[in-house]
Design a protein around this motif. Structure first.
Motif, PDB file in Angstrom:
ATOM      1  N   ALA A 154       2.924   4.296 -11.237  1.00  0.00           N
ATOM      2  CA  ALA A 154       1.517   4.238 -10.830  1.00  0.00           C
ATOM      3  C   ALA A 154       0.610   3.678 -11.914  1.00  0.00           C
ATOM      4  CB  ALA A 154       1.039   5.621 -10.400  1.00  0.00           C
ATOM      5  N   GLN A 155       1.108   2.752 -12.696  1.00  0.00           N
ATOM      6  CA  GLN A 155       0.287   2.005 -13.647  1.00  0.00           C
ATOM      7  C   GLN A 155       1.054   0.748 -14.035  1.00  0.00           C
ATOM      8  OE1 GLN A 155       0.323   5.133 -16.788  1.00  0.00           O
ATOM      9  NE2 GLN A 155       0.671   3.456 -18.189  1.00  0.00           N
ATOM     10  N   ARG A 156       0.326  -0.212 -14.524  1.00  0.00           N
ATOM     11  CA  ARG A 156       0.980  -1.450 -14.950  1.00  0.00           C
ATOM     12  C   ARG A 156       1.654  -1.215 -16.295  1.00  0.00           C
ATOM     13  NH1 ARG A 156      -2.256  -5.532 -12.085  1.00  0.00           N
ATOM     14  NH2 ARG A 156      -1.377  -5.284 -10.016  1.00  0.00           N
ATOM     15  N   ILE A 157       2.899  -1.619 -16.376  1.00  0.00           N
ATOM     16  CA  ILE A 157       3.696  -1.522 -17.589  1.00  0.00           C
ATOM     17  C   ILE A 157       4.183  -2.933 -17.894  1.00  0.00           C
ATOM     18  CG2 ILE A 157       5.769  -0.535 -18.651  1.00  0.00           C
ATOM     19  CD1 ILE A 157       3.896   1.682 -17.951  1.00  0.00           C
ATOM     20  N   GLU A 158       4.140  -3.312 -19.151  1.00  0.00           N
ATOM     21  CA  GLU A 158       4.637  -4.627 -19.545  1.00  0.00           C
ATOM     22  C   GLU A 158       6.154  -4.657 -19.466  1.00  0.00           C
ATOM     23  OE1 GLU A 158       4.450  -7.541 -23.410  1.00  0.00           O
ATOM     24  OE2 GLU A 158       2.711  -6.280 -22.970  1.00  0.00           O
ATOM     25  N   CYS A 159       6.671  -5.736 -18.922  1.00  0.00           N
ATOM     26  CA  CYS A 159       8.110  -5.907 -18.778  1.00  0.00           C
ATOM     27  C   CYS A 159       8.764  -5.989 -20.156  1.00  0.00           C
ATOM     28  CB  CYS A 159       8.402  -7.179 -17.977  1.00  0.00           C
ATOM     29  SG  CYS A 159      10.147  -7.453 -17.633  1.00  0.00           S
ATOM     30  N   PRO A 160       9.854  -5.236 -20.378  1.00  0.00           N
ATOM     31  CA  PRO A 160      10.555  -5.322 -21.658  1.00  0.00           C
ATOM     32  C   PRO A 160      11.224  -6.692 -21.805  1.00  0.00           C
ATOM     33  CG  PRO A 160      11.814  -3.992 -20.125  1.00  0.00           C
ATOM     34  CD  PRO A 160      10.507  -4.327 -19.448  1.00  0.00           C
ATOM     35  N   GLY A 161      11.688  -6.964 -22.969  1.00  0.00           N
ATOM     36  CA  GLY A 161      12.309  -8.256 -23.247  1.00  0.00           C
ATOM     37  C   GLY A 161      13.505  -8.583 -22.376  1.00  0.00           C
ATOM     38  N   SER A 162      14.297  -7.579 -22.042  1.00  0.00           N
ATOM     39  CA  SER A 162      15.468  -7.844 -21.201  1.00  0.00           C
ATOM     40  C   SER A 162      15.589  -6.756 -20.142  1.00  0.00           C
ATOM     41  CB  SER A 162      16.742  -7.912 -22.049  1.00  0.00           C
ATOM     42  OG  SER A 162      17.029  -6.647 -22.606  1.00  0.00           O
ATOM     43  N   PRO A 221      -0.052  -0.018  -2.197  1.00  0.00           N
ATOM     44  CA  PRO A 221      -1.232   0.824  -2.061  1.00  0.00           C
ATOM     45  C   PRO A 221      -1.734   1.414  -3.379  1.00  0.00           C
ATOM     46  CG  PRO A 221       0.690   2.090  -1.473  1.00  0.00           C
ATOM     47  CD  PRO A 221       1.158   0.696  -1.794  1.00  0.00           C
ATOM     48  N   PHE A 222      -1.117   1.058  -4.489  1.00  0.00           N
ATOM     49  CA  PHE A 222      -1.609   1.465  -5.808  1.00  0.00           C
ATOM     50  C   PHE A 222      -1.412   0.305  -6.765  1.00  0.00           C
ATOM     51  CE2 PHE A 222       2.821   2.937  -5.550  1.00  0.00           C
ATOM     52  CZ  PHE A 222       3.376   2.360  -6.680  1.00  0.00           C
ATOM     53  N   GLU A 240       0.592   9.552  -5.260  1.00  0.00           N
ATOM     54  CA  GLU A 240      -0.676   9.543  -4.513  1.00  0.00           C
ATOM     55  C   GLU A 240      -0.665   8.521  -3.371  1.00  0.00           C
ATOM     56  OE1 GLU A 240      -2.803  11.971  -5.224  1.00  0.00           O
ATOM     57  OE2 GLU A 240      -1.604  12.553  -6.957  1.00  0.00           O
ATOM     58  N   VAL A 241       0.514   8.226  -2.828  1.00  0.00           N
ATOM     59  CA  VAL A 241       0.642   7.315  -1.689  1.00  0.00           C
ATOM     60  C   VAL A 241       0.585   8.151  -0.415  1.00  0.00           C
ATOM     61  CG1 VAL A 241       2.147   5.647  -0.529  1.00  0.00           C
ATOM     62  CG2 VAL A 241       1.989   5.663  -3.035  1.00  0.00           C
ATOM     63  N   SER A 242      -0.348   7.829   0.467  1.00  0.00           N
ATOM     64  CA  SER A 242      -0.493   8.566   1.720  1.00  0.00           C
ATOM     65  C   SER A 242       0.729   8.346   2.610  1.00  0.00           C
ATOM     66  CB  SER A 242      -1.749   8.107   2.463  1.00  0.00           C
ATOM     67  OG  SER A 242      -1.553   6.806   3.006  1.00  0.00           O
ATOM     68  N   ARG A 243       0.896   9.218   3.570  1.00  0.00           N
ATOM     69  CA  ARG A 243       2.001   9.092   4.526  1.00  0.00           C
ATOM     70  C   ARG A 243       1.929   7.745   5.250  1.00  0.00           C
ATOM     71  NH1 ARG A 243       5.371  12.935   6.877  1.00  0.00           N
ATOM     72  NH2 ARG A 243       6.255  12.288   8.876  1.00  0.00           N
ATOM     73  N   LEU A 244       0.739   7.369   5.692  1.00  0.00           N
ATOM     74  CA  LEU A 244       0.562   6.102   6.392  1.00  0.00           C
ATOM     75  C   LEU A 244       0.975   4.922   5.511  1.00  0.00           C
ATOM     76  CD1 LEU A 244      -0.445   4.658   8.950  1.00  0.00           C
ATOM     77  CD2 LEU A 244      -2.718   4.628   7.917  1.00  0.00           C
ATOM     78  N   ASP A 245       0.524   4.919   4.257  1.00  0.00           N
ATOM     79  CA  ASP A 245       0.887   3.830   3.336  1.00  0.00           C
ATOM     80  C   ASP A 245       2.369   3.872   2.972  1.00  0.00           C
ATOM     81  OD1 ASP A 245      -1.619   2.636   3.271  1.00  0.00           O
ATOM     82  OD2 ASP A 245      -2.267   3.751   1.499  1.00  0.00           O
ATOM     83  N   LEU A 301       4.800   4.815   4.895  1.00  0.00           N
ATOM     84  CA  LEU A 301       5.574   4.323   6.033  1.00  0.00           C
ATOM     85  C   LEU A 301       5.354   2.839   6.311  1.00  0.00           C
ATOM     86  CD1 LEU A 301       5.262   7.434   8.347  1.00  0.00           C
ATOM     87  CD2 LEU A 301       7.240   6.714   6.977  1.00  0.00           C
ATOM     88  N   ASN A 302       4.417   2.243   5.616  1.00  0.00           N
ATOM     89  CA  ASN A 302       4.156   0.803   5.694  1.00  0.00           C
ATOM     90  C   ASN A 302       4.004   0.269   4.263  1.00  0.00           C
ATOM     91  OD1 ASN A 302       3.718  -1.625   7.040  1.00  0.00           O
ATOM     92  ND2 ASN A 302       1.504  -1.371   6.944  1.00  0.00           N
ATOM     93  N   PHE A 303       4.958   0.622   3.416  1.00  0.00           N
ATOM     94  CA  PHE A 303       4.869   0.368   1.976  1.00  0.00           C
ATOM     95  C   PHE A 303       5.061  -1.110   1.664  1.00  0.00           C
ATOM     96  CE2 PHE A 303       6.680   1.106  -2.431  1.00  0.00           C
ATOM     97  CZ  PHE A 303       5.473   1.510  -2.986  1.00  0.00           C
ATOM     98  N   GLU A 304       4.030  -1.702   1.111  1.00  0.00           N
ATOM     99  CA  GLU A 304       4.012  -3.143   0.826  1.00  0.00           C
ATOM    100  C   GLU A 304       5.251  -3.622   0.043  1.00  0.00           C
ATOM    101  OE1 GLU A 304       2.231  -6.801   1.412  1.00  0.00           O
ATOM    102  OE2 GLU A 304       1.432  -4.905   2.139  1.00  0.00           O
ATOM    103  N   PRO A 305       5.660  -2.931  -1.034  1.00  0.00           N
ATOM    104  CA  PRO A 305       6.843  -3.397  -1.768  1.00  0.00           C
ATOM    105  C   PRO A 305       8.159  -3.293  -1.000  1.00  0.00           C
ATOM    106  CG  PRO A 305       5.431  -2.150  -3.215  1.00  0.00           C
ATOM    107  CD  PRO A 305       4.902  -1.954  -1.817  1.00  0.00           C
ATOM    108  N   PHE A 306       8.175  -2.644   0.157  1.00  0.00           N
ATOM    109  CA  PHE A 306       9.391  -2.578   0.959  1.00  0.00           C
ATOM    110  C   PHE A 306       9.391  -3.595   2.087  1.00  0.00           C
ATOM    111  CE2 PHE A 306      10.469   2.107  -0.167  1.00  0.00           C
ATOM    112  CZ  PHE A 306      10.745   1.714  -1.455  1.00  0.00           C
ATOM    113  N   LYS A 307       8.415  -4.489   2.085  1.00  0.00           N
ATOM    114  CA  LYS A 307       8.416  -5.573   3.070  1.00  0.00           C
ATOM    115  C   LYS A 307       9.353  -6.669   2.578  1.00  0.00           C
ATOM    116  CE  LYS A 307       3.996  -4.519   5.053  1.00  0.00           C
ATOM    117  NZ  LYS A 307       2.641  -4.917   5.331  1.00  0.00           N
TER     118      LYS A 307
END
Length: 137
Positions: free
Chosen positions: A11-19, A32-33, A117-122, A124-130
């Motif tokens: 639930a926050q942006r994390i910088e991608c590690p080197g590998s 939704p977050f 903090e993702v609602s039930r509605l979100d 069940l329609n989770f953007e990253p699972f599209k």
């Protein structure tokens, strides 16, 4: 048609590690977050131990987040078939939760997503699972 996910949602942006582990995908999530997602194909269909999950979160730099969730999620024809998850919220661990009973799997999945903090509605329609979200870029 089958859809499978295994990896971390943070639930926050994390910088991608080197590998990254082979085949892993690192993505920014905007709804939704605002956060970070990491797909780990080596864990697809598995229920890794809390120790394995914590070690992976540490290696990827995700454990420093206030809220993270490891999730194994299997879906067939739009129906959730299996969910396994654990994580940490406010530095307090939760889980593991594992469910494949059709009458309880949706509630178990939504309860895990609520930790971010993702609602039930979100959930069940989770953007990253599209389809296509985790495709090679």
């Amino acid at each position: 048609m089958t859809y499978r996910f295994a990896g971390f949602l943070v639930a926050q942006r994390i910088e991608c590690p080197g590998s990254l582990p082979e085949g892993a995908a690192w993505r920014e999530i905007s709804k939704p977050f605002t956060g970070t997602g990491v797909r780990l194909p080596d864990f697809l269909g598995k229920s890794p131990s809390a120790g394995e999950v914590s070690a992976a979160a540490e290696r990827l730099g995700l454990s420093r987040s206030d809220a993270w969730l490891y999730l194994t999620y299997d879906c067939w024809g739009g129906q959730i078939d299996f969910v396994y998850g654990l994580g940490s919220k406010n530095r307090i661990p939760f889980g593991p939760v594992e469910e494949d009973a059709q009458e309880r799997v949706i509630d178990a999945y939504c309860a895990l997503m609520q930790q971010l903090e993702v609602s039930r509605l979100d959930a069940l329609n989770f953007e990253p699972f599209k389809r296509g979200f985790w495709a090679e870029r």
